[in-house]
Design a protein around this motif. Structure first.
Motif: not given
Length: 696
Positions: A61-78
């Motif tokens: 969603g929008e405005e929860l993370l900074s654009p810089k942090d959003m670019c660092r997000v990786k979706w990982l399985r447990p």
């Protein structure tokens, strides 16, 4: 492609009657079937990825993370985050998790309350889910959403930065039930960002499907501690909130309480201190740290004034976010307390006295059933109305009456999928006593009733909250409950729940035909020879009139000079009229069929002119209601809402041509039903259904 909304509404009503949407048989959220999806993944040997809540930025969603942090997000399985991932480790506890970057302390506080109710928790978590047996990356959770239980399917790809979960995380690195449950709830809210800001009562209701009661602590009832004690015995979920600070952020006050923060109530106890009873409340901060530092806090010397056994049982000097506080300090430093339970039996001292519930779904629609509050006396009466007959107290409750015998809650349903985008109206309700001369009245109470009667009870004020509630004592008699938004012409759906410990009978007036006195117009007769002459003027050589000829006839002879009609009858509406009156199915009207149509059209024109009191040449929706009733057609709120949407358009007004078309359609479709029905229902083959719908 899904069916039209009207069809879906009927299907949902039938599903509800068939038990779909119950706890035992929840609806499939987004039509995703967990068992089918899991079996498909197992059969094909791959791990599930949810295309309805994909592992990408849209789900954050929008405005929860900074654009810089959003670019660092990786979706990982447990399994990519921790070794040997588990759904739960050594059971489930409020101490299992810590809050992440989402501002959803209200949600986590509610989970803290839920961990005390094992049977409810297992319903939400679907019991046995694991990363060992038949694992394929798919999980599911159950939530109650606006009157229906839904089964929510998710994949187990979780958002991380540098390999660490960025939202809720377990304090045991390989335990993942908190993160997966949060993801499922984020899905029903729209995104993780849509979980920012809320009230614990919202999530507690979504976990239980129960009723919530809020007590404002600035005006707390004198028996608050007793109510909380009985609520705890009744397996209730309880949360509370502190007042906001001077800034939007969660600042910590000198007494250790976080301002504008949600907490969980985890214990209610009475101890003897210096020979006197002390009523204490145990409170948990979902941060898992930062505690109250006043009297009866972990390091308070007052713990030396109780027995060693009580001290050993209650005191835990650990920075875990949990602390004890007296009921007096609780009322002083907290703003409100929410109690969510399946039934409000705890309100009564007698445990044998049980409350019963009735639930009604309704809708406010601009121009038809959205009349606003009593500040708008001319439109207030069009709001949905619910007539309640209260008998005497049940015998088992008569000895300990308590302070209340009726609980009314009003919940508005969102108009948007994303929680943060949903428009929240200021809502409330009124309760009127029904005078003896109107007892047994059926149909909507008219405008005059509300101008001469004052409410006997109401919500304290209109607030922009998902749910408002009120506790009342009402003597035996008949009452009228009117739920409203503050302003008229605001569209929203709602759920009205009425809980009672007295024998109560409730009738929804909103979908009875209206009882407002509508003066009937004086209709003018026409000579049959004049009609025949008119028909011969427009018919073809075979003595028939098609849609184009009918259009010219109506626009010239029915509209000209009598109303401010700019567009006249459209060719499509004339085709519909021909189809409705064409008994021989030729696409044309013979003289008999034409004369029937002309007679109805002129009658409807006279009704239109009589109802158009401001001589605007159009009918407002309120005028439309009266006009349709004057034509002899029974009308309900739901049907009027649909008509307004279909024929009123964005302007909310209806022209003469549209009025004649819609009333003729209602008249003919009612005729079709009367001819084909068998005991109040119609059974049609598919080709019969298509014939009726395609040529009408």
């Amino acid at each position: 492609m899904p069916p039209p909304g009207v069809c879906m509404s009927i299907m949902q009503a039938r599903d509800k009657n068939d038990g779909i949407g119950t706890l035992a048989n929840p609806e499939k959220f987004n039509n995703q079937d967990f068992q089918q999806l899991k079996q498909f993944c197992l059969s094909n040997g791959y791990k599930y990825i949810d295309d309805r809540f994909p592992p990408d930025n849209s789900s954050i969603g929008e405005e929860l993370l900074s654009p810089k942090d959003m670019c660092r997000v990786k979706w990982l399985r447990p399994a990519e985050i921790a070794k040997r991932p588990c759904f739960t480790v050594d059971g489930i506890s409020r101490f299992d998790y810590g809050q992440g970057l989402a501002g959803n302390c209200w949600f986590l506080a509610s989970i803290g309350a839920l961990t005390f109710q094992t049977c409810i928790m297992e319903q939400v978590l679907h019991g046995q889910q694991s990363f060992e047996h038949d694992y394929c990356g798919i999980f599911h959770f159950k939530f109650w959403r606006f009157g229906r239980w839904v089964d929510v399917v998710i994949d187990d790809k979780l958002p991380t930065i540098d390999g660490q979960l960025i939202f809720v995380h377990s304090k045991t690195p390989n335990e993942f039930w908190p993160a997966l449950m949060e993801k499922a709830y984020a899905k029903v809210c729209g995104s993780y960002a849509d979980m920012n800001l809320g009230n614990p009562s919202e999530a507690m209701m979504d976990f239980t499907g129960g009723v919530y009661i809020t007590f404002k602590l600035a005006d707390a009832p004198p028996n608050l501690w007793n109510l909380l004690f009985r609520a705890a015995k009744c397996n209730s979920l309880m949360g509370c909130e502190t007042p906001p600070g001077e800034t939007p952020g969660n600042t910590v006050a000198p007494n250790g309480l976080v301002r504008g923060h949600a907490y969980t109530l985890t214990g209610i106890i009475q101890l003897m201190s210096k020979g006197r009873p002390v009523n204490l409340i145990r409170v948990y901060n979902p941060w898992g740290r930062v505690e109250w530092t006043g009297d009866w806090s972990d390091n308070s010397s007052l713990w030396q004034t109780v027995s060693p056994g009580d001290r050993k049982t209650c005191l835990s000097v650990v920075e875990d976010g949990e602390f004890w506080i007296t009921v007096e300090d609780f009322c002083k430093h907290f703003r409100s307390v929410d109690i969510c339970c399946l039934c409000p039996d705890f309100l009564d001292k007698n445990p044998a006295c049980h409350w019963t519930a009735t639930v009604h779904e309704g809708r406010w629609v601009t121009g038809t059933t959205a009349g606003g509050c009593l500040n708008f006396p001319d439109t207030f009466w069009i709001n949905p109305q619910y007539q309640v007959k209260i008998e005497g107290l049940k015998k088992v409750c008569s000895e300990t009456q308590g302070d209340y015998n009726i609980l009314v809650t009003l919940m508005q349903k969102p108009d948007k999928r994303n929680r943060r985008l949903a428009k929240t109206l200021h809502i409330g309700f009124y309760i009127f006593g029904v005078p003896s001369q109107m007892k047994g009245h059926r149909g909507k109470f008219p405008k005059t009733f509300f101008k001469t009667n004052v409410p006997v009870a109401k919500t304290e004020k209109y607030i922009d909250s998902r749910t408002v509630m009120g506790l009342f004592w009402l003597n035996p008699g008949e009452y009228l409950i009117v739920p409203t938004s503050f302003n008229p012409d605001e569209t929203a759906s709602f759920i009205l729940s009425i809980f009672s410990k007295v024998e109560t009978h409730i009738h929804e007036n909103s979908n009875d035909h209206y009882m407002e006195e509508i003066p009937k117009p004086t209709l003018k007769g026409e000579d049959i020879d004049d009609k025949q002459t008119l028909f011969r003027k427009y018919c073809d050589q075979f003595g028939e009139v098609d849609a184009e000829q009918l259009q010219r006839c109506l626009n010239v002879n029915l509209l000209q000079g009598s109303v401010k009609e700019t567009k006249g009858f459209s060719l499509e509406s004339c085709r519909s009229m021909v189809a409705l009156m064409d008994t021989s199915v030729t696409g044309r009207l013979n003289s008999v069929e034409f004369l029937r149509l002309w007679s109805k059209a002129t009658t409807y024109k006279d009704i239109f002119l009589h109802s158009d009191v401001d001589r605007s040449g159009y009918l407002s929706v309120s005028q439309l209601r009266n006009a349709i009733m004057s034509s002899g057609i029974r009308l309900t709120d739901n049907l009027l809402n649909l008509i307004a949407l279909r024929y009123g358009g964005t302007s909310g007004i209806v022209s003469l041509g549209s009025f004649i078309s819609l009333v003729l359609r209602m008249d003919r479709m009612a005729k079709i039903f009367r001819e084909l029905n068998n005991g109040g229902t119609i059974s049609l083959q598919d080709n019969e259904w298509m014939h009726i719908t395609m040529y009408a």
